[in-house]
Design a protein around this motif. Structure first.
Motif, PDB file in Angstrom:
ATOM      1  N   LEU A  97      -3.625   0.226 -10.340  1.00 11.95           N
ATOM      2  CA  LEU A  97      -3.692  -0.188 -11.107  1.00 11.95           C
ATOM      3  C   LEU A  97      -3.847   1.094 -12.495  1.00 11.95           C
ATOM      4  CD1 LEU A  97      -5.096  -1.997 -13.307  1.00 11.95           C
ATOM      5  CD2 LEU A  97      -7.191  -1.601 -12.981  1.00 11.95           C
ATOM      6  N   ALA A  98      -3.991   2.205 -12.422  1.00 14.20           N
ATOM      7  CA  ALA A  98      -3.905   3.458 -13.367  1.00 14.20           C
ATOM      8  C   ALA A  98      -2.202   3.416 -13.074  1.00 14.20           C
ATOM      9  CB  ALA A  98      -4.067   4.370 -12.957  1.00 14.20           C
ATOM     10  N   GLN A  99      -1.405   3.489 -12.411  1.00 20.14           N
ATOM     11  CA  GLN A  99      -0.271   3.911 -12.460  1.00 20.14           C
ATOM     12  C   GLN A  99       0.521   2.199 -13.494  1.00 20.14           C
ATOM     13  OE1 GLN A  99       2.813   2.123 -11.090  1.00 20.14           O
ATOM     14  NE2 GLN A  99       1.313   0.834 -10.090  1.00 20.14           N
ATOM     15  N   ALA A 100       0.580   1.272 -12.829  1.00 19.44           N
ATOM     16  CA  ALA A 100       0.303   0.200 -13.883  1.00 19.44           C
ATOM     17  C   ALA A 100      -0.042   0.533 -15.266  1.00 19.44           C
ATOM     18  CB  ALA A 100      -0.114  -0.953 -13.483  1.00 19.44           C
ATOM     19  N   LEU A 101      -0.569   1.136 -15.610  1.00 14.05           N
ATOM     20  CA  LEU A 101      -1.031   1.260 -16.675  1.00 14.05           C
ATOM     21  C   LEU A 101      -1.002   2.667 -18.372  1.00 14.05           C
ATOM     22  CD1 LEU A 101      -5.397   0.293 -16.497  1.00 14.05           C
ATOM     23  CD2 LEU A 101      -2.546  -1.369 -17.568  1.00 14.05           C
ATOM     24  N   VAL A 102      -0.089   3.528 -17.262  1.00 11.44           N
ATOM     25  CA  VAL A 102      -0.051   4.775 -17.681  1.00 11.44           C
ATOM     26  C   VAL A 102       1.356   5.041 -19.265  1.00 11.44           C
ATOM     27  CG1 VAL A 102       2.184   5.547 -16.220  1.00 11.44           C
ATOM     28  CG2 VAL A 102       0.742   7.077 -16.501  1.00 11.44           C
ATOM     29  N   ASN A 103       2.421   3.634 -18.900  1.00 10.39           N
ATOM     30  CA  ASN A 103       2.865   3.523 -20.074  1.00 10.39           C
ATOM     31  C   ASN A 103       2.249   2.777 -21.741  1.00 10.39           C
ATOM     32  OD1 ASN A 103       3.297   1.063 -17.933  1.00 10.39           O
ATOM     33  ND2 ASN A 103       4.702   0.206 -18.914  1.00 10.39           N
ATOM     34  N   ASP A 104       1.056   2.550 -21.055  1.00  9.84           N
ATOM     35  CA  ASP A 104       0.724   1.637 -21.781  1.00  9.84           C
ATOM     36  C   ASP A 104       1.456   0.162 -22.339  1.00  9.84           C
ATOM     37  OD1 ASP A 104      -1.984   0.768 -23.746  1.00  9.84           O
ATOM     38  OD2 ASP A 104      -0.871   1.922 -25.654  1.00  9.84           O
ATOM     39  N   PRO A 105       1.200  -0.487 -21.248  1.00  6.41           N
ATOM     40  CA  PRO A 105       2.438  -1.863 -21.536  1.00  6.41           C
ATOM     41  C   PRO A 105       2.025  -3.224 -21.552  1.00  6.41           C
ATOM     42  CG  PRO A 105       1.376  -1.907 -19.331  1.00  6.41           C
ATOM     43  CD  PRO A 105       0.752  -0.770 -20.042  1.00  6.41           C
ATOM     44  N   THR A 142      -5.863   9.827 -19.054  1.00  5.68           N
ATOM     45  CA  THR A 142      -6.173   8.052 -19.907  1.00  5.68           C
ATOM     46  C   THR A 142      -5.915   7.044 -18.867  1.00  5.68           C
ATOM     47  OG1 THR A 142      -5.572   9.606 -21.921  1.00  5.68           O
ATOM     48  CG2 THR A 142      -5.448   6.927 -21.394  1.00  5.68           C
ATOM     49  N   ALA A 143      -5.276   6.755 -18.367  1.00  7.52           N
ATOM     50  CA  ALA A 143      -4.810   5.749 -17.513  1.00  7.52           C
ATOM     51  C   ALA A 143      -6.242   5.350 -16.287  1.00  7.52           C
ATOM     52  CB  ALA A 143      -3.716   5.852 -16.242  1.00  7.52           C
ATOM     53  N   PRO A 172      -9.782  11.996 -13.476  1.00  6.74           N
ATOM     54  CA  PRO A 172      -8.486  12.237 -13.478  1.00  6.74           C
ATOM     55  C   PRO A 172      -8.377  13.322 -12.576  1.00  6.74           C
ATOM     56  CG  PRO A 172      -9.286  11.185 -15.521  1.00  6.74           C
ATOM     57  CD  PRO A 172     -10.733  11.492 -14.420  1.00  6.74           C
ATOM     58  N   GLU A 173      -9.507  13.979 -12.342  1.00  4.01           N
ATOM     59  CA  GLU A 173      -9.833  15.429 -12.108  1.00  4.01           C
ATOM     60  C   GLU A 173     -10.170  14.859 -10.259  1.00  4.01           C
ATOM     61  OE1 GLU A 173     -12.298  17.934 -14.456  1.00  4.01           O
ATOM     62  OE2 GLU A 173     -11.666  17.290 -16.016  1.00  4.01           O
ATOM     63  N   LEU A 174     -10.114  14.246 -10.055  1.00  3.88           N
ATOM     64  CA  LEU A 174     -10.816  14.518  -8.272  1.00  3.88           C
ATOM     65  C   LEU A 174      -9.409  14.778  -8.349  1.00  3.88           C
ATOM     66  CD1 LEU A 174     -12.343  13.037  -6.073  1.00  3.88           C
ATOM     67  CD2 LEU A 174     -10.931  10.887  -6.355  1.00  3.88           C
ATOM     68  N   GLU A 208       1.233  -1.071  -0.281  1.00  4.04           N
ATOM     69  CA  GLU A 208       0.023  -0.107   0.435  1.00  4.04           C
ATOM     70  C   GLU A 208       0.656   1.449  -0.292  1.00  4.04           C
ATOM     71  OE1 GLU A 208      -2.785   0.446  -0.078  1.00  4.04           O
ATOM     72  OE2 GLU A 208      -3.553  -1.102  -0.732  1.00  4.04           O
ATOM     73  N   ALA A 209       2.544   0.642  -0.370  1.00  2.00           N
ATOM     74  CA  ALA A 209       2.637   2.008   0.122  1.00  2.00           C
ATOM     75  C   ALA A 209       3.023   3.239  -1.067  1.00  2.00           C
ATOM     76  CB  ALA A 209       4.563   2.003  -0.172  1.00  2.00           C
ATOM     77  N   MET A 210       1.837   4.461  -1.065  1.00  2.00           N
ATOM     78  CA  MET A 210       2.061   5.483  -2.198  1.00  2.00           C
ATOM     79  C   MET A 210       2.416   7.281  -2.002  1.00  2.00           C
ATOM     80  SD  MET A 210      -2.244   4.021  -3.357  1.00  2.00           S
ATOM     81  CE  MET A 210      -1.828   4.780  -4.529  1.00  2.00           C
ATOM     82  N   PHE A 211       2.358   7.857  -2.025  1.00  2.00           N
ATOM     83  CA  PHE A 211       2.130   9.219  -2.098  1.00  2.00           C
ATOM     84  C   PHE A 211       1.124  10.165  -1.726  1.00  2.00           C
ATOM     85  CE2 PHE A 211       5.615   8.886  -5.567  1.00  2.00           C
ATOM     86  CZ  PHE A 211       7.160   8.292  -4.810  1.00  2.00           C
ATOM     87  N   ASP A 212       0.240   9.611  -0.253  1.00  2.00           N
ATOM     88  CA  ASP A 212      -0.580  10.435   0.396  1.00  2.00           C
ATOM     89  C   ASP A 212      -1.161  11.555   0.430  1.00  2.00           C
ATOM     90  OD1 ASP A 212      -1.204   6.858   0.651  1.00  2.00           O
ATOM     91  OD2 ASP A 212      -0.910   7.443   2.934  1.00  2.00           O
ATOM     92  N   ARG A 213      -0.087  12.148  -0.111  1.00  2.00           N
ATOM     93  CA  ARG A 213      -0.175  13.866  -0.282  1.00  2.00           C
ATOM     94  C   ARG A 213      -0.956  14.206  -1.916  1.00  2.00           C
ATOM     95  NH1 ARG A 213       4.447  16.474   3.145  1.00  2.00           N
ATOM     96  NH2 ARG A 213       4.208  15.907   5.416  1.00  2.00           N
ATOM     97  N   TYR A 214      -0.150  13.224  -2.665  1.00  2.00           N
ATOM     98  CA  TYR A 214      -0.150  13.691  -3.876  1.00  2.00           C
ATOM     99  C   TYR A 214      -1.966  13.172  -4.504  1.00  2.00           C
ATOM    100  CZ  TYR A 214       4.415  14.012  -5.541  1.00  2.00           C
ATOM    101  OH  TYR A 214       5.745  13.904  -5.585  1.00  2.00           O
ATOM    102  N   THR A 215      -2.529  14.058  -5.000  1.00  2.00           N
ATOM    103  CA  THR A 215      -4.007  13.785  -6.251  1.00  2.00           C
ATOM    104  C   THR A 215      -3.550  11.928  -6.440  1.00  2.00           C
ATOM    105  OG1 THR A 215      -3.336  14.826  -7.422  1.00  2.00           O
ATOM    106  CG2 THR A 215      -4.262  15.736  -5.549  1.00  2.00           C
ATOM    107  N   ALA A 216      -4.431  11.571  -7.262  1.00  2.00           N
ATOM    108  CA  ALA A 216      -4.423  10.294  -7.836  1.00  2.00           C
ATOM    109  C   ALA A 216      -3.614  10.748  -9.442  1.00  2.00           C
ATOM    110  CB  ALA A 216      -5.980   9.339  -8.075  1.00  2.00           C
ATOM    111  N   HIS A 217      -3.911  11.892  -9.848  1.00  2.00           N
ATOM    112  CA  HIS A 217      -3.380  12.163 -11.115  1.00  2.00           C
ATOM    113  C   HIS A 217      -1.878  12.987 -10.944  1.00  2.00           C
ATOM    114  CE1 HIS A 217      -2.826  15.152 -14.532  1.00  2.00           C
ATOM    115  NE2 HIS A 217      -3.632  14.157 -14.958  1.00  2.00           N
ATOM    116  N   GLU A 218      -1.434  13.818  -9.746  1.00  2.00           N
ATOM    117  CA  GLU A 218      -0.051  13.433  -9.520  1.00  2.00           C
ATOM    118  C   GLU A 218       0.369  12.299  -9.338  1.00  2.00           C
ATOM    119  OE1 GLU A 218      -0.433  17.988  -7.123  1.00  2.00           O
ATOM    120  OE2 GLU A 218      -1.280  16.654  -5.970  1.00  2.00           O
ATOM    121  N   PHE A 219       0.163  11.389  -8.810  1.00  2.00           N
ATOM    122  CA  PHE A 219       0.190  10.439  -8.171  1.00  2.00           C
ATOM    123  C   PHE A 219       1.442   9.480  -9.939  1.00  2.00           C
ATOM    124  CE2 PHE A 219       0.671   5.727  -7.564  1.00  2.00           C
ATOM    125  CZ  PHE A 219       1.644   5.191  -6.548  1.00  2.00           C
TER     126      PHE A 219
END
Length: 309
Positions: free
Chosen positions: A146-154, A118-119, A127-129, A88-99
């Motif tokens: 999941l979105a960060q796993a898809l950001v590079n369209d793997p 897009t991701a 994306p605007e949350l 669960e380690a994430m940048f908790d201060r970021y928004t989803a889009h920033e992360f």
């Protein structure tokens, strides 16, 4: 098909050990386009297999290739991969889009901000949350990973226990996302320790137990194997002796132990037939069944059965 365009993931006689601890042993698996469930109890070695595929760990012996390349060597093999870890380690201060945008920057994608938008949309997130990740529910955090796993369209998407903590609707929606990715001919590998989840993930299953491949193939075939295994069931009735005798007579049980207060523990290798027939059998005896519980349905017992010689 040339290696550079082949999205397949291949593990050949792969073992990984940490000191004296063997995490996976002699694993050989091939993952092609579509969704594959990597099933196993906690500690079975699923996360280690995913880390090896992602290039985050090197095998102690054997070979791993992704799109024909060594994923641990960087380059095309690494660029083909997106991974959502269980942690669960994430940048908790970021928004989803920033992360997700940061993940895009690290992957070197063109226009990381657009890629993040897009991701997130593909993962079912707004994306605007404008809220920090620290305020997210478990389901929102899973979608963001999941979105960060898809950001590079793997070409290859690795998802480690992505359904943990989701409510039934959230699970259905996430599984729909996985299915769409598989339909796009991406290699989607989803790990899970929950047997019932696998039926909805896809038809192909690889079962990992005690660091080894215990079974591999179509889900229905493996489910049949599991359904036919011997198991124990606790039944409580107001006429336990008569009911047990009838079940044994009809071949629905191979053994029984009478307890107290109307309880009997039966052994059966026809659990589904027993479940279907128990109430008609009781009705014929004018008996009431107040409890019918499988007492060895935990995953450890399931996988011990699969790996037993």
């Amino acid at each position: 098909m040339s290696a550079s365009h082949d999205p397949s993931v291949v593990l050949t006689d792969v073992s990984k050990w940490f000191g004296d601890v063997v995490a996976v042993s002699e694993v050989s698996l091939t993952f092609g386009p579509g969704v594959t469930a990597l099933l196993g109890p906690n500690g079975a070695g699923k996360s280690t297999v995913l880390r090896l595929i992602a290039g985050l760990a090197r095998p102690s012996q054997g070979e791993v290739t992704v799109a024909g390349h060594d994923p641990a060597g960087g380059g095309e093999g690494a660029r083909a991969i997106g991974i959502a870890p269980q942690q669960e380690a994430m940048f908790d201060r970021y928004t989803a889009h920033e992360f997700v945008r940061v993940a895009g920057v690290l992957h070197g994608v063109d226009d990381p901000s657009a890629a993040a938008t897009t991701a997130l949309a593909r993962a079912g997130m707004d994306p605007e949350l404008d809220r920090p990740i620290a305020t997210f529910s478990k389901g929102m955090r899973q979608r963001t990973k999941l979105a960060q796993a898809l950001v590079n369209d793997p070409k290859v998407v690795l998802l480690d226990e992505p359904l943990n903590g989701l409510d039934p609707q959230g699970r259905r929606e996430m599984i729909e996302v996985f299915s769409r990715l598989g339909e796009e001919q991406k290699v989607v590998i989803v790990s899970s320790h929950v047997l019932d989840e696998v039926a909805r993930l896809g038809s192909r299953v690889a079962v990992i137990a005690q660091g080894r491949v215990a079974a591999e193939g179509d889900y229905r075939e493996i489910r049949t194997l599991l359904d036919d295994r011997p198991r124990r069931i606790r039944i409580r009735s107001d006429r336990p002796q008569q009911l047990t005798a009838a079940l044994i007579s009809d071949g629905l049980c191979i053994g029984a132990h009478l307890g107290t207060d109307g309880e009997v523990t039966v052994e059966t290798n026809r659990a589904f037939d027993l479940q279907r027939e128990i109430l008609p059998q009781a009705a014929a005896l004018d008996a009431v069944v107040s409890e019918f519980v499988a007492i060895d349905e935990d995953l450890e017992s399931v996988f011990k059965y699969l790996v037993a010689d």
